[in-house]
Design a protein around this motif. Structure first.
Motif, mmCIF file in Angstrom:
data_model
loop_
_atom_site.group_PDB
_atom_site.id
_atom_site.type_symbol
_atom_site.label_atom_id
_atom_site.label_comp_id
_atom_site.label_asym_id
_atom_site.label_seq_id
_atom_site.Cartn_x
_atom_site.Cartn_y
_atom_site.Cartn_z
ATOM 1 N N TRP A 13 0.835 -1.198 0.000
ATOM 2 C CA TRP A 13 0.000 0.000 0.000
ATOM 3 C C TRP A 13 0.873 1.253 0.000
ATOM 4 C CZ3 TRP A 13 -0.291 3.939 3.620
ATOM 5 C CH2 TRP A 13 -1.368 4.832 3.479
ATOM 6 N N LEU A 14 1.907 1.259 0.843
ATOM 7 C CA LEU A 14 2.795 2.417 0.966
ATOM 8 C C LEU A 14 3.449 2.749 -0.375
ATOM 9 C CD1 LEU A 14 4.220 4.483 2.833
ATOM 10 C CD2 LEU A 14 5.939 2.718 3.277
ATOM 11 N N TYR A 15 3.993 1.741 -1.061
ATOM 12 C CA TYR A 15 4.633 1.977 -2.352
ATOM 13 C C TYR A 15 3.612 2.384 -3.423
ATOM 14 C CZ TYR A 15 9.242 0.497 -0.838
ATOM 15 O OH TYR A 15 10.459 0.429 -0.200
ATOM 16 N N PHE A 16 2.425 1.802 -3.378
ATOM 17 C CA PHE A 16 1.385 2.158 -4.346
ATOM 18 C C PHE A 16 0.986 3.630 -4.172
ATOM 19 C CE2 PHE A 16 -2.964 2.335 -6.007
ATOM 20 C CZ PHE A 16 -2.806 1.696 -7.230
ATOM 21 N N VAL A 17 0.746 4.048 -2.924
ATOM 22 C CA VAL A 17 0.355 5.434 -2.645
ATOM 23 C C VAL A 17 1.453 6.401 -3.061
ATOM 24 C CG1 VAL A 17 -0.161 7.091 -0.784
ATOM 25 C CG2 VAL A 17 -1.327 4.884 -0.841
ATOM 26 N N THR A 18 2.703 6.083 -2.733
ATOM 27 C CA THR A 18 3.781 7.009 -3.105
ATOM 28 C C THR A 18 3.924 7.096 -4.628
ATOM 29 O OG1 THR A 18 5.460 5.297 -2.750
ATOM 30 C CG2 THR A 18 5.061 6.820 -0.943
ATOM 31 N N ASP A 19 3.746 5.987 -5.326
ATOM 32 C CA ASP A 19 3.783 6.032 -6.798
ATOM 33 C C ASP A 19 2.642 6.882 -7.346
ATOM 34 O OD1 ASP A 19 6.076 4.529 -7.080
ATOM 35 O OD2 ASP A 19 5.036 2.676 -7.601
ATOM 36 N N CYS A 20 1.444 6.700 -6.795
ATOM 37 C CA CYS A 20 0.287 7.477 -7.269
ATOM 38 C C CYS A 20 0.462 8.959 -6.985
ATOM 39 C CB CYS A 20 -1.001 6.955 -6.638
ATOM 40 S SG CYS A 20 -1.525 5.365 -7.294
ATOM 41 N N ARG A 21 1.035 9.285 -5.843
ATOM 42 C CA ARG A 21 1.247 10.696 -5.509
ATOM 43 C C ARG A 21 2.292 11.342 -6.391
ATOM 44 N NH1 ARG A 21 0.646 11.297 0.991
ATOM 45 N NH2 ARG A 21 -1.537 10.709 1.057
ATOM 46 N N LYS A 22 3.115 10.526 -7.024
ATOM 47 C CA LYS A 22 4.087 11.039 -7.993
ATOM 48 C C LYS A 22 3.485 11.041 -9.395
ATOM 49 C CE LYS A 22 7.980 9.448 -5.278
ATOM 50 N NZ LYS A 22 9.003 8.391 -5.129
ATOM 51 N N SER A 23 2.173 10.888 -9.460
ATOM 52 C CA SER A 23 1.399 10.899 -10.711
ATOM 53 C C SER A 23 1.781 9.772 -11.655
ATOM 54 C CB SER A 23 1.523 12.258 -11.412
ATOM 55 O OG SER A 23 0.974 13.264 -10.593
ATOM 56 N N ARG A 24 2.236 8.672 -11.105
ATOM 57 C CA ARG A 24 2.476 7.486 -11.927
ATOM 58 C C ARG A 24 1.141 6.771 -12.054
ATOM 59 N NH1 ARG A 24 7.752 6.219 -8.548
ATOM 60 N NH2 ARG A 24 9.164 7.594 -9.669
ATOM 61 N N GLY A 25 0.722 6.513 -13.238
ATOM 62 C CA GLY A 25 -0.599 5.924 -13.477
ATOM 63 C C GLY A 25 -0.663 4.448 -13.145
ATOM 64 N N HIS A 26 -1.856 3.919 -13.200
ATOM 65 C CA HIS A 26 -2.098 2.485 -13.055
ATOM 66 C C HIS A 26 -3.275 2.131 -13.942
ATOM 67 C CE1 HIS A 26 -5.654 3.114 -10.559
ATOM 68 N NE2 HIS A 26 -4.957 3.963 -9.821
ATOM 69 N N ASP A 27 -3.513 0.840 -14.112
ATOM 70 C CA ASP A 27 -4.596 0.425 -15.009
ATOM 71 C C ASP A 27 -5.738 -0.264 -14.265
ATOM 72 O OD1 ASP A 27 -3.306 -1.903 -14.344
ATOM 73 O OD2 ASP A 27 -3.124 -2.646 -16.385
ATOM 74 N N TYR A 28 -5.919 0.070 -12.995
ATOM 75 C CA TYR A 28 -7.005 -0.525 -12.214
ATOM 76 C C TYR A 28 -8.315 0.217 -12.460
ATOM 77 C CZ TYR A 28 -3.316 -3.038 -9.860
ATOM 78 O OH TYR A 28 -2.242 -3.841 -9.607
ATOM 79 N N ASP A 29 -9.394 -0.561 -12.475
ATOM 80 C CA ASP A 29 -10.734 0.018 -12.567
ATOM 81 C C ASP A 29 -11.185 0.558 -11.217
ATOM 82 O OD1 ASP A 29 -11.338 -0.751 -15.339
ATOM 83 O OD2 ASP A 29 -11.352 -2.803 -14.578
ATOM 84 N N LEU A 30 -10.759 -0.133 -10.174
ATOM 85 C CA LEU A 30 -11.214 0.164 -8.821
ATOM 86 C C LEU A 30 -10.081 -0.163 -7.861
ATOM 87 C CD1 LEU A 30 -13.964 0.861 -7.366
ATOM 88 C CD2 LEU A 30 -14.301 -1.583 -7.163
ATOM 89 N N VAL A 31 -9.875 0.715 -6.867
ATOM 90 C CA VAL A 31 -8.858 0.468 -5.842
ATOM 91 C C VAL A 31 -9.515 0.661 -4.484
ATOM 92 C CG1 VAL A 31 -6.599 1.104 -4.919
ATOM 93 C CG2 VAL A 31 -7.026 1.296 -7.376
ATOM 94 N N LEU A 32 -9.279 -0.295 -3.583
ATOM 95 C CA LEU A 32 -9.831 -0.249 -2.237
ATOM 96 C C LEU A 32 -8.697 -0.345 -1.227
ATOM 97 C CD1 LEU A 32 -11.689 -2.363 -4.101
ATOM 98 C CD2 LEU A 32 -13.084 -2.255 -2.078
ATOM 99 N N GLY A 33 -8.798 0.433 -0.154
ATOM 100 C CA GLY A 33 -7.791 0.355 0.890
ATOM 101 C C GLY A 33 -7.894 1.517 1.839
ATOM 102 N N PRO A 34 -6.930 1.627 2.756
ATOM 103 C CA PRO A 34 -6.966 2.696 3.751
ATOM 104 C C PRO A 34 -6.760 4.072 3.126
ATOM 105 C CG PRO A 34 -5.327 1.023 4.337
ATOM 106 C CD PRO A 34 -5.820 0.714 2.964
ATOM 107 N N VAL A 35 -7.361 5.066 3.755
ATOM 108 C CA VAL A 35 -7.163 6.451 3.338
ATOM 109 C C VAL A 35 -6.022 7.021 4.166
ATOM 110 C CG1 VAL A 35 -8.880 7.391 4.963
ATOM 111 C CG2 VAL A 35 -8.289 8.673 2.939
ATOM 112 N N ALA A 36 -5.209 7.844 3.537
ATOM 113 C CA ALA A 36 -4.104 8.485 4.245
ATOM 114 C C ALA A 36 -4.617 9.754 4.925
ATOM 115 C CB ALA A 36 -2.967 8.797 3.277
ATOM 116 N N ASN A 37 -5.053 9.634 6.193
ATOM 117 C CA ASN A 37 -5.490 10.814 6.933
ATOM 118 C C ASN A 37 -4.267 11.650 7.315
ATOM 119 O OD1 ASN A 37 -4.329 9.606 9.197
ATOM 120 N ND2 ASN A 37 -6.269 8.822 9.958
#
Length: 159
Positions: free
Chosen positions: A83-107
């Motif tokens: 999750w940590l690596y996925f979130v950091t990649d997404c925050r760097k605007s690296r795309g993914h090809d998932y239709d739906l993503v479920l998991g914890p929110v970073a409060n």
């Protein structure tokens, strides 16, 4: 199942267009099963935008669709290393090809830990140890028109 989205307006027809590219799970339409979390987000958006209202939109979602072999779904059971690596990649605007993503929110607390990890102050192991100490809320992000189209608007209420 009921899903909630916090905003400054009622969102009767969810869309990918206004989403931020560098959000937790990338550009998408974000919901949660926790109404209090959506209410918090509505108030945060109201403050950021200096908007007159904070609004939560409520949707029905057929959770049997989560078993659809036609959908590419990524699900995280907690704030772990994947999750940590996925979130950091997404925050760097690296795309993914998932239709739906479920998991914890970073409060706020989780966000700080993720930022410390991203900047190299914390190792992945140290960040995970800190993340396990925080209470997290769930989020479900829709990343394609096909998945967003399954949300059925029920109502909106002001908070």
């Amino acid at each position: 199942m009921k899903l909630y989205h916090g905003s400054t307006v009622a969102v009767r027809k969810p869309s990918l267009r206004p989403g931020r590219q560098n959000a937790d799970f990338g550009k998408g339409f974000y919901t949660t099963s926790n109404p209090e979390q959506a209410e918090r987000w509505a108030h945060i958006k109201q403050e950021r935008e200096d908007a007159p209202r904070a609004v939560v939109s409520v949707y029905e979602f057929d959770e049997t669709l989560l078993d659809s072999p036609d959908w590419n779904i990524r699900q995280f059971s907690g704030a772990d290393e994947a999750w940590l690596y996925f979130v950091t990649d997404c925050r760097k605007s690296r795309g993914h090809d998932y239709d739906l993503v479920l998991g914890p929110v970073a409060n706020d607390k989780v966000f700080t830990t993720v930022n410390l990890f991203e900047s190299g102050v914390l190792s992945a192991e140290a960040a995970i140890l800190q993340l396990k100490a925080y209470k997290t809320y769930d989020q479900m992000s829709f990343h394609t028109d096909r998945t967003i189209g399954t949300l059925r608007f029920v109502e909106a209420y002001e908070v």
